[in-house]
Design a protein around this motif. Structure first.
Motif, PDB file in Angstrom:
ATOM      1  N   UNK A 216       0.833  -1.203   0.000  1.00 54.94           N
ATOM      2  CA  UNK A 216       0.000   0.000   0.000  1.00 54.94           C
ATOM      3  C   UNK A 216       0.867   1.253   0.000  1.00 54.94           C
ATOM      4  N   UNK A 217       1.993   1.204   0.732  1.00 53.95           N
ATOM      5  CA  UNK A 217       2.882   2.360   0.787  1.00 53.95           C
ATOM      6  C   UNK A 217       3.471   2.658  -0.593  1.00 53.95           C
ATOM      7  N   UNK A 218       3.861   1.604  -1.309  1.00 60.52           N
ATOM      8  CA  UNK A 218       4.420   1.788  -2.652  1.00 60.52           C
ATOM      9  C   UNK A 218       3.353   2.308  -3.610  1.00 60.52           C
ATOM     10  N   UNK A 219       2.136   1.787  -3.498  1.00 55.12           N
ATOM     11  CA  UNK A 219       1.055   2.262  -4.364  1.00 55.12           C
ATOM     12  C   UNK A 219       0.750   3.735  -4.112  1.00 55.12           C
ATOM     13  N   UNK A 220       0.861   4.153  -2.856  1.00 49.36           N
ATOM     14  CA  UNK A 220       0.651   5.563  -2.535  1.00 49.36           C
ATOM     15  C   UNK A 220       1.740   6.430  -3.169  1.00 49.36           C
ATOM     16  N   UNK A 221       2.985   5.916  -3.145  1.00 49.48           N
ATOM     17  CA  UNK A 221       4.071   6.647  -3.794  1.00 49.48           C
ATOM     18  C   UNK A 221       3.849   6.735  -5.299  1.00 49.48           C
ATOM     19  N   UNK A 222       3.373   5.651  -5.912  1.00 51.17           N
ATOM     20  CA  UNK A 222       3.083   5.665  -7.350  1.00 51.17           C
ATOM     21  C   UNK A 222       2.024   6.720  -7.659  1.00 51.17           C
ATOM     22  N   UNK A 223       1.006   6.800  -6.799  1.00 48.28           N
ATOM     23  CA  UNK A 223      -0.051   7.785  -6.996  1.00 48.28           C
ATOM     24  C   UNK A 223       0.500   9.208  -6.926  1.00 48.28           C
ATOM     25  N   UNK A 224       1.381   9.461  -5.950  1.00 46.98           N
ATOM     26  CA  UNK A 224       1.966  10.795  -5.808  1.00 46.98           C
ATOM     27  C   UNK A 224       2.813  11.148  -7.037  1.00 46.98           C
ATOM     28  N   UNK A 225       3.588  10.170  -7.524  1.00 43.14           N
ATOM     29  CA  UNK A 225       4.424  10.425  -8.699  1.00 43.14           C
ATOM     30  C   UNK A 225       3.559  10.655  -9.935  1.00 43.14           C
ATOM     31  N   UNK A 226       2.454   9.916 -10.052  1.00 42.38           N
ATOM     32  CA  UNK A 226       1.543  10.120 -11.189  1.00 42.38           C
ATOM     33  C   UNK A 226       1.071  11.562 -11.259  1.00 42.38           C
ATOM     34  N   UNK A 227       0.649  12.094 -10.132  1.00 44.35           N
ATOM     35  CA  UNK A 227       0.126  13.457 -10.141  1.00 44.35           C
ATOM     36  C   UNK A 227       1.229  14.473 -10.393  1.00 44.35           C
ATOM     37  N   UNK A 228       2.406  14.169  -9.894  1.00 45.59           N
ATOM     38  CA  UNK A 228       3.560  15.042 -10.151  1.00 45.59           C
ATOM     39  C   UNK A 228       3.882  15.060 -11.647  1.00 45.59           C
ATOM     40  N   UNK A 230       1.820  14.280 -14.066  1.00 43.68           N
ATOM     41  CA  UNK A 230       0.707  14.886 -14.802  1.00 43.68           C
ATOM     42  C   UNK A 230       0.951  16.382 -14.978  1.00 43.68           C
ATOM     43  N   UNK A 231       1.372  17.045 -13.908  1.00 42.83           N
ATOM     44  CA  UNK A 231       1.676  18.477 -14.003  1.00 42.83           C
ATOM     45  C   UNK A 231       2.854  18.730 -14.940  1.00 42.83           C
ATOM     46  N   UNK A 232       3.879  17.900 -14.829  1.00 48.21           N
ATOM     47  CA  UNK A 232       5.092  18.136 -15.613  1.00 48.21           C
ATOM     48  C   UNK A 232       4.874  17.891 -17.100  1.00 48.21           C
ATOM     49  N   UNK A 233       4.125  16.855 -17.451  1.00 50.99           N
ATOM     50  CA  UNK A 233       3.888  16.585 -18.875  1.00 50.99           C
ATOM     51  C   UNK A 233       2.961  17.627 -19.504  1.00 50.99           C
ATOM     52  N   UNK A 234       2.084  18.227 -18.713  1.00 51.95           N
ATOM     53  CA  UNK A 234       1.264  19.319 -19.233  1.00 51.95           C
ATOM     54  C   UNK A 234       2.159  20.489 -19.653  1.00 51.95           C
ATOM     55  N   UNK A 235       3.258  20.689 -18.897  1.00 50.23           N
ATOM     56  CA  UNK A 235       4.195  21.760 -19.240  1.00 50.23           C
ATOM     57  C   UNK A 235       5.097  21.383 -20.408  1.00 50.23           C
ATOM     58  N   UNK A 236       5.456  20.105 -20.498  1.00 50.49           N
ATOM     59  CA  UNK A 236       6.403  19.660 -21.524  1.00 50.49           C
ATOM     60  C   UNK A 236       5.757  19.495 -22.901  1.00 50.49           C
ATOM     61  N   UNK A 237       4.469  19.210 -22.936  1.00 48.53           N
ATOM     62  CA  UNK A 237       3.820  18.933 -24.226  1.00 48.53           C
ATOM     63  C   UNK A 237       3.937  20.093 -25.216  1.00 48.53           C
ATOM     64  N   UNK A 238       3.742  21.353 -24.808  1.00 45.45           N
ATOM     65  CA  UNK A 238       3.783  22.430 -25.814  1.00 45.45           C
ATOM     66  C   UNK A 238       5.134  22.632 -26.489  1.00 45.45           C
ATOM     67  N   UNK A 239       6.221  22.144 -25.899  1.00 44.91           N
ATOM     68  CA  UNK A 239       7.521  22.281 -26.560  1.00 44.91           C
ATOM     69  C   UNK A 239       7.731  21.168 -27.572  1.00 44.91           C
ATOM     70  N   UNK A 240       6.811  20.190 -27.617  1.00 46.30           N
ATOM     71  CA  UNK A 240       6.809  19.216 -28.705  1.00 46.30           C
ATOM     72  C   UNK A 240       7.484  17.896 -28.439  1.00 46.30           C
ATOM     73  N   UNK A 242       6.392  15.456 -26.278  1.00 41.69           N
ATOM     74  CA  UNK A 242       5.440  14.383 -25.997  1.00 41.69           C
ATOM     75  C   UNK A 242       4.065  14.752 -26.530  1.00 41.69           C
ATOM     76  N   UNK A 243       3.297  13.706 -26.815  1.00 36.78           N
ATOM     77  CA  UNK A 243       1.853  13.846 -26.987  1.00 36.78           C
ATOM     78  C   UNK A 243       1.253  13.308 -25.697  1.00 36.78           C
ATOM     79  N   UNK A 244       0.469  14.118 -25.016  1.00 34.78           N
ATOM     80  CA  UNK A 244       0.043  13.738 -23.664  1.00 34.78           C
ATOM     81  C   UNK A 244      -1.465  13.822 -23.518  1.00 34.78           C
ATOM     82  N   UNK A 245      -2.032  12.754 -22.961  1.00 33.53           N
ATOM     83  CA  UNK A 245      -3.437  12.746 -22.560  1.00 33.53           C
ATOM     84  C   UNK A 245      -3.461  12.817 -21.040  1.00 33.53           C
ATOM     85  N   UNK A 246      -3.890  13.945 -20.467  1.00 36.35           N
ATOM     86  CA  UNK A 246      -3.786  14.130 -19.017  1.00 36.35           C
ATOM     87  C   UNK A 246      -4.693  13.192 -18.236  1.00 36.35           C
ATOM     88  N   UNK A 247      -4.437  13.142 -16.939  1.00 34.47           N
ATOM     89  CA  UNK A 247      -5.310  12.403 -16.037  1.00 34.47           C
ATOM     90  C   UNK A 247      -6.703  13.023 -16.098  1.00 34.47           C
TER      91      UNK A 247
END
Length: 490
Positions: A216-228, A230-240, A242-247
């Motif tokens: 459960x602790x590892x799954x919680x860490x995975x969840x935290x990294x996912x959201x982190x 998600x924010x970063x790929x939203x910023x990276x997509x406009x520079x070209x 990645x193609x990103x489908x957000x959460x």
């Protein structure tokens, strides 16, 4: 010298011209260029080069973002990139004594790089785009804070300890994510077909390789990294890159601000999908090369000698290997086919550990040369290391007047062939069939094989003893291996 295994698979990149077109079409760089052409003497910027707030509506209007609720923020982001990439030059304001004047406004002029975007070479465009990628990467690793003024010390420096943020650690983490995405996205030396689920990418950074069922602790860490991420790929997509489908925003509303990793029967697309673009493969590889990471690309060996080529492709996937050899042969041209074949054969000689695999790849490369290689191949029929290879190549093409090999060459070729496949770490079932096929072609194989003057004889016989499904034959192979080792020590 034995070839070293590359730490990453080879990637097949688009041409620089194609990549430069992609870079110019990247939304963020395209907007930055438009604002750089729009800017003039009346453009108002602050001490740090940012557009003053009163200027943002006009910038957003120029970009066609008037009706976008985030239009002003997008315009500000594009302007920052124009400054960071040298599309505009900003001169900070100074007081009468020539000291910085934070209360005044700076001046703007067109930067040299603005002209290069349209009149420069593809390399010029890509260099500017890489500067932009570095800037966006830095933005993506920057911390979120409510009031930046609270973090400024009396001496004007930032109190990073109060922020609990280490820029080097954050940059290293994002580079690790992009590196994992690069590897997960490669398929047989080329870009993979589909996107990578964000939970899988997050798990690659958190879940230990030897862990079965995540806690459960590892799954919680995975969840935290996912959201982190998600924010970063939203910023990276406009520079070209990645193609990103957000959460899915609805998912966040259902589960709170952190989405739990999906169960096996859930729609994984709701949890975010990310795919590297061709420009992304290029950009991440350039960052890895700058960091000293061995990140090969198909075409790297096209202008090298045959010895470097054969060692370099030793552990390439089959498709990437064929592509690399094809490019190498293409540089020699049809008129240089015989010379190319001769160079390959010379490079295939040797008694080092990597030599059997070089000979295997030499034989495969000669198949791409075609019938023009025959004079060079016939020239080595009497060579103890290459004569067997040459006869196989000629026989496969139905050539006439191929002399029968001496028995010693037959056994030497069998040992060399198995040694190459052992080094290649190929499919185990195919290797088992090869071992059983070659050892079963000759009666009394093991009575002669242990005498073969080949550096890998004992290792090959031991491998046959491990892999052969017939217990009696496997035992005979192990006994022959013992004889070979005893002979080499005496």
């Amino acid at each position: 010298m034995s070839a070293e295994r590359p730490s990453l698979p080879p990637v097949r990149l688009h041409t620089e011209a194609e990549l430069a077109r992609d870079a110019l079409a990247a939304p963020l760089l395209a907007r930055a260029a438009r604002l750089a052409r729009w800017a003039g003497p009346a453009t108002r910027v602050g001490a740090g080069g940012e557009l003053v707030e009163a200027q943002l509506p006009a910038a957003a209007e120029h970009l066609g973002l008037t009706d976008d609720e985030d239009g002003a923020a997008s315009a500000s982001e594009a302007w920052r990139l124009a400054v960071d990439t040298g599309l505009v030059d900003v001169e900070d304001p100074q007081d009468e004594d020539g000291e910085p004047d934070d209360g005044a406004e700076g001046t703007v002029t067109a930067g040299e790089n603005l002209t290069l975007l349209t009149a420069g070479s593809p390399q010029d465009v890509l260099a500017i785009w890489l500067d932009g990628l570095d800037a966006v990467h830095a933005d993506a690793t920057a911390p979120a804070f409510d009031d930046f003024a609270d973090l400024i010390r009396e001496d004007g420096t930032v109190d990073f300890e109060a922020l609990d943020w280490d820029p080097d650690v954050e940059a290293e983490f994002l580079d690790g994510v992009l590196g994992n995405l690069y590897v997960l996205s490669l398929s047989d030396g080329g870009p993979g077909e589909g996107p990578v689920p964000l939970p899988a990418l997050a798990a690659s950074m958190v879940v230990p390789d030897d862990m079965g069922e995540p806690t459960d602790d590892v799954l919680e860490q995975v969840s935290e990294v996912m959201m982190r991420l998600d924010d970063q790929f939203r910023l990276l997509e406009p520079i070209g890159i990645v193609a990103y489908r957000p959460v899915d925003e609805a998912l966040l509303a259902e589960e709170g601000e952190e989405a739990e990793p999906p169960a096996d029967d859930e729609d994984v697309t709701r949890y975010g999908l990310v795919k590297l673009t061709p420009l992304g493969f290029y950009g991440i590889r350039e960052r890895m090369l700058e960091a000293g990471v061995d990140a090969p690309a198909v075409g790297d060996l096209a202008d090298k000698g045959a010895d470097v080529l054969l060692d370099g492709i030793a552990y390439y996937p089959e498709d990437a290997s064929r592509a690399e050899v094809g490019l190498w042969l293409g540089r020699h041209g049809a008129d240089g086919a015989v010379a190319a074949a001769a160079e390959l054969l010379v490079a295939a000689r040797g008694v080092d550990q990597g030599a059997p695999l070089r000979r295997l790849h030499c034989q495969q490369a000669l198949a791409l040369v075609g019938p023009e290689a025959e004079p060079a191949v016939r020239a080595v029929l009497g060579d103890p290391e290459l004569g067997g290879l040459a006869r196989v190549w000629l026989a496969e093409r139905g050539a006439a007047d191929v002399p029968a090999p001496p028995e010693s060459m037959v056994f030497w070729l069998a040992v060399d062939t198995i040694a190459a496949q052992l080094d290649a770490d190929g499919d185990m079932d195919e290797l088992q069939e090869l071992v059983e096929g070659l050892s079963g072609q000759h009666s009394g194989f093991f009575d002669e094989a242990w005498r073969v003057e080949h550096p890998a004889t004992a290792d090959v016989l031991e491998a046959i003893g491990r892999l052969h499904r017939d217990r009696k034959t496997a035992k005979a192979a192990r006994k022959a291996a013992f004889k070979a080792r005893s002979r080499s020590r005496s």
